[in-house]
Design a protein around this motif. Sequence first.
Motif, mmCIF file in Angstrom:
data_model
loop_
_atom_site.group_PDB
_atom_site.id
_atom_site.type_symbol
_atom_site.label_atom_id
_atom_site.label_comp_id
_atom_site.label_asym_id
_atom_site.label_seq_id
_atom_site.Cartn_x
_atom_site.Cartn_y
_atom_site.Cartn_z
ATOM 1 N N TRP A 57 0.841 -1.197 0.000
ATOM 2 C CA TRP A 57 0.000 0.000 0.000
ATOM 3 C C TRP A 57 0.875 1.244 0.000
ATOM 4 C CZ3 TRP A 57 -4.091 -2.137 -1.439
ATOM 5 C CH2 TRP A 57 -4.619 -3.262 -0.814
ATOM 6 N N CYS A 58 0.488 2.230 -0.794
ATOM 7 C CA CYS A 58 1.161 3.530 -0.790
ATOM 8 C C CYS A 58 1.050 4.105 0.621
ATOM 9 C CB CYS A 58 0.488 4.457 -1.800
ATOM 10 S SG CYS A 58 1.017 6.175 -1.682
ATOM 11 N N SER A 59 2.156 4.598 1.155
ATOM 12 C CA SER A 59 2.149 5.046 2.548
ATOM 13 C C SER A 59 1.354 6.345 2.719
ATOM 14 C CB SER A 59 3.582 5.256 3.034
ATOM 15 O OG SER A 59 4.189 6.299 2.293
ATOM 16 N N ARG A 60 1.029 7.020 1.610
ATOM 17 C CA ARG A 60 0.269 8.262 1.712
ATOM 18 C C ARG A 60 -1.218 8.058 1.430
ATOM 19 N NH1 ARG A 60 2.505 12.568 -2.046
ATOM 20 N NH2 ARG A 60 3.936 13.151 -0.384
ATOM 21 N N CYS A 61 -1.517 7.413 0.302
ATOM 22 C CA CYS A 61 -2.935 7.366 -0.120
ATOM 23 C C CYS A 61 -3.552 5.970 -0.036
ATOM 24 C CB CYS A 61 -3.072 7.919 -1.539
ATOM 25 S SG CYS A 61 -2.543 6.776 -2.835
ATOM 26 N N PHE A 62 -2.752 4.940 0.220
ATOM 27 C CA PHE A 62 -3.223 3.566 0.357
ATOM 28 C C PHE A 62 -3.737 2.954 -0.944
ATOM 29 C CE2 PHE A 62 -3.069 5.510 4.460
ATOM 30 C CZ PHE A 62 -2.294 4.606 5.139
ATOM 31 N N ASN A 63 -3.269 3.526 -2.033
ATOM 32 C CA ASN A 63 -3.423 2.880 -3.332
ATOM 33 C C ASN A 63 -2.419 1.721 -3.371
ATOM 34 O OD1 ASN A 63 -3.974 2.385 -6.042
ATOM 35 N ND2 ASN A 63 -2.700 4.078 -6.780
ATOM 36 N N ILE A 64 -2.566 0.808 -4.329
ATOM 37 C CA ILE A 64 -1.524 -0.200 -4.477
ATOM 38 C C ILE A 64 -0.272 0.456 -5.041
ATOM 39 C CG2 ILE A 64 -2.865 -2.334 -4.670
ATOM 40 C CD1 ILE A 64 -2.794 -1.900 -7.715
ATOM 41 N N LEU A 69 5.793 5.266 -2.234
ATOM 42 C CA LEU A 69 4.669 6.053 -2.736
ATOM 43 C C LEU A 69 4.195 5.487 -4.071
ATOM 44 C CD1 LEU A 69 5.844 9.747 -2.115
ATOM 45 C CD2 LEU A 69 4.172 8.460 -0.776
ATOM 46 N N CYS A 70 2.891 5.585 -4.337
ATOM 47 C CA CYS A 70 2.373 5.140 -5.626
ATOM 48 C C CYS A 70 2.759 6.162 -6.697
ATOM 49 C CB CYS A 70 0.859 4.965 -5.564
ATOM 50 S SG CYS A 70 -0.060 6.512 -5.485
ATOM 51 N N GLU A 71 2.508 5.814 -7.957
ATOM 52 C CA GLU A 71 2.908 6.696 -9.065
ATOM 53 C C GLU A 71 2.230 8.061 -8.985
ATOM 54 O OE1 GLU A 71 2.602 5.023 -13.016
ATOM 55 O OE2 GLU A 71 3.531 3.167 -12.309
ATOM 56 N N ILE A 72 0.992 8.070 -8.543
ATOM 57 C CA ILE A 72 0.245 9.337 -8.494
ATOM 58 C C ILE A 72 0.804 10.233 -7.380
ATOM 59 C CG2 ILE A 72 -2.019 10.358 -7.991
ATOM 60 C CD1 ILE A 72 -3.177 7.790 -9.398
ATOM 61 N N CYS A 73 1.046 9.661 -6.214
ATOM 62 C CA CYS A 73 1.595 10.454 -5.108
ATOM 63 C C CYS A 73 3.011 10.937 -5.406
ATOM 64 C CB CYS A 73 1.588 9.643 -3.814
ATOM 65 S SG CYS A 73 -0.050 9.501 -3.094
ATOM 66 N N ALA A 74 3.740 10.167 -6.206
ATOM 67 C CA ALA A 74 5.119 10.530 -6.519
ATOM 68 C C ALA A 74 5.190 11.584 -7.620
ATOM 69 C CB ALA A 74 5.889 9.283 -6.941
HETATM 70 ZN ZN LIG Z 1 -0.355 7.166 -3.240
#
Ligand SMILES: [Zn+2]
Length: 200
Positions: A57-64, A69-74
Motif C-alpha cells: 500500500w502507498c504510505s500516503r494514499c493507500f493505493n496499491i 509512494l504510488c505513481e500518483i503520489c510521486a
Molecule cells: Zn499514493
Amino acid sequence: MAVYAGAVQDLIDELGRLPGVGPKSAQRIAFHLLQVPRDDALRLATVIGEARDRVRWCSRCFNISEGELCEICADDRRDRSLLCVVEEPRDLVAVEKTGEFHGRYHVLQGAISPIEGIGPDQLRVRELLARIEPEGVVEVILCTNPNIEGEATAMYLARLLKPIGLKVTRIASGLPVGGDLEYADEVTLGRAFEGRREVG
Ligand SMILES: [Zn+2]
C-alpha cells in the motif's frame, strides 16, 4: 462436497474462493489449468507470488504501489489541494480513466457497512484526516460508490470534514444507483465528477 479426489479438488476449492467464481467456473478453470502446457499454468502461480511480494500500500494514499509512494503520489504535477476519496484502488483507476481529475487520492480500502461489521475504524479514515493540514487540502471530493454503503460513508466523512472548514463535495447523481463506480463508463463518471456538488 468433494467430487474430485485430492489435488484436483484442492485446486477447485481454491479457485472457488475467488470473488465472482462460482463452483462451475472453478471446475472449468481447474480443468483448463490441467490441460494447458505446464509452464503456462505455472506462470499464473508465479505472477501471483510476484504480485504478493512486490505490491504494497502507498504510505500516503493507500493505493496499491510497488514503492513507498504510488505513481500518483510521486508525481509532483498533481494538485495537492484537491483530494478525491474512493473506496478501492479499482475506483481510483475508474476516476483516472475519465481524465477529469488532476489532484491526489485517498483510498479508504472499503466502505462503512454495519451489516458486515465495518465501521470507520476499519477504514483509512484516521489517515485521511492526518493528510488534510500538511498537504494543504482545500477540497475533498467524496467519490464513494452510489450504493447504501457508499452513501453512508460519504455522509459520515462529510460530517467529519465540514467542521474543519474544507470544501466537501460529492460526485453528482446520474450514476446508476446501487451500482459500482468501476462499472460506470468514463463519460458518465466524468460528467458526475464535473457536476459534483457541495455537501450540505
Ligand atoms: Zn499514493
